[in-house]
Write a protein that holds these residues in place. Structure first.
Motif, PDB file in Angstrom:
ATOM      1  N   ALA A 189       0.816  -1.220   0.000  1.00  0.00           N
ATOM      2  CA  ALA A 189       0.000   0.000   0.000  1.00  0.00           C
ATOM      3  C   ALA A 189       0.847   1.266   0.000  1.00  0.00           C
ATOM      4  N   ALA A 190       2.037   1.197   0.579  1.00  0.00           N
ATOM      5  CA  ALA A 190       2.878   2.387   0.718  1.00  0.00           C
ATOM      6  C   ALA A 190       3.414   2.912  -0.617  1.00  0.00           C
ATOM      7  N   VAL A 191       3.295   2.133  -1.703  1.00  0.00           N
ATOM      8  CA  VAL A 191       3.828   2.621  -2.974  1.00  0.00           C
ATOM      9  C   VAL A 191       3.099   3.878  -3.444  1.00  0.00           C
ATOM     10  N   LEU A 192       1.859   4.069  -3.001  1.00  0.00           N
ATOM     11  CA  LEU A 192       1.111   5.264  -3.418  1.00  0.00           C
ATOM     12  C   LEU A 192       1.639   6.526  -2.753  1.00  0.00           C
ATOM     13  N   ASN A 193       2.488   6.385  -1.724  1.00  0.00           N
ATOM     14  CA  ASN A 193       3.074   7.545  -1.057  1.00  0.00           C
ATOM     15  C   ASN A 193       4.488   7.843  -1.541  1.00  0.00           C
TER      16      ASN A 193
END
Length: 294
Positions: A189-193
């Motif tokens: 999920a952190a790839v969007l940040n």
């Protein structure tokens, strides 16, 4: 007369998660290409020009084999819920009309349908896939996408607080396959940040695990150097050692100033904090700020 209550959003979307049932129904009508517009909840942010050209040639020869899913808008226009790539290719192919399924979907239903339809494709990059899965989670929990990850972290820590939501997430991600929602929030999920330059590299095929390490680096020039190193076969462990994410084998522990500053800059870590720990950290930060000023 007994008033009928509307079922929960998770129950209403079960059919969509199970395979976008509406997309398998026969086309009911055709509409002008000009009356359609891109979807609000489209997970894709990049459409490859060469791939669109290939699809346009196929459409010229065989037509559109699968109708677009759309929902009506005022003034006789329609928003594309699923099938924007086919619509773009149809315009390139010079089609005047396209086959569609018209459904009066709510925002949550449209978001879910767009996400599931895209997840059935094989050519999604990691950024697009993560965004689509996040849309599934947001629709399942009936929360904005911006709040979905924090909500899932909260449910992971305290599943007893909302067992129905936990069950709905289990069912939705189980249908999608590949990973559980718990694995999703802890890993991808952190790839969007990530910074935009690192996201661009992910779209071009960079392993998301390497991207998450490089994304910790605040200096753009240093990130570029590390991104170039990924073409030499550098491993995730080697990258972590370079950016201070983990000490090199046999080396000393990294500088605590660097360690803490990078952890504070981690958006995924901040999203997972409960109110008590967030308040404690903010208090300590104010004290630290006062010490540094003094």
């Amino acid at each position: 007369m007994t008033r009928r209550t509307r079922p929960p959003i998770g129950a209403r979307l079960t059919g969509l998660v199970a395979g976008v049932e509406t997309l398998s129904q026969p086309a009911t009508t055709t509409v002008p290409v000009a009356s359609l517009g891109p979807g609000t909840f489209q997970p894709r942010v990049h459409f490859d020009d060469d791939a669109l050209a290939d699809l346009a040639r196929s459409i010229q020869e065989q037509g559109i084999l699968q109708p677009l899913l759309v929902r009506p808008l005022p003034a006789g226009t329609y928003e594309i819920v699923a099938g924007e790539r086919r619509w773009r290719a149809a315009r390139l192919a010079g089609l005047a009309e396209v086959p569609v399924l018209i459904r009066p979907l709510t925002d949550a239903e449209a978001r879910m349908a767009a996400a599931v339809e895209n997840l059935q494709r094989e050519n999604l990059n990691v950024i697009e896939e993560v965004r689509a899965r996040l849309q599934v989670a947001a629709a399942t929990l009936d929360v904005p996408e911006a709040d979905a990850v924090a909500r899932m972290f909260a449910l992971d820590r305290h599943p007893e607080s909302a067992p129905a939501h936990v069950e709905a997430l289990d069912r939705a991600f189980g249908t999608l396959g590949r990973e559980t929602w718990r694995s999703f929030i802890r890993n991808r999920a952190a790839v969007l940040n990530l910074p935009s330059d690192v996201q661009a590299a992910v779209r071009e095929g960079l392993d998301y695990r390497k991207a998450l390490v490089i994304g910790r680096v605040q200096d753009a020039g240093e990130r570029l150097t590390l991104l170039e190193r990924t073409h030499t076969g550098i491993t995730v462990q080697e990258l972590r050692a370079l950016v201070g994410g983990a000490p090199a084998r046999g080396g000393a522990a990294r500088d605590p100033w660097v360690k803490v500053s990078r952890r504070l800059a981690d958006a995924r870590l901040r999203a997972g904090l409960d109110e008590r720990r967030r308040a404690q950290i903010e208090k300590l930060l104010r004290q630290l700020d006062a010490l540094l000023d003094g």
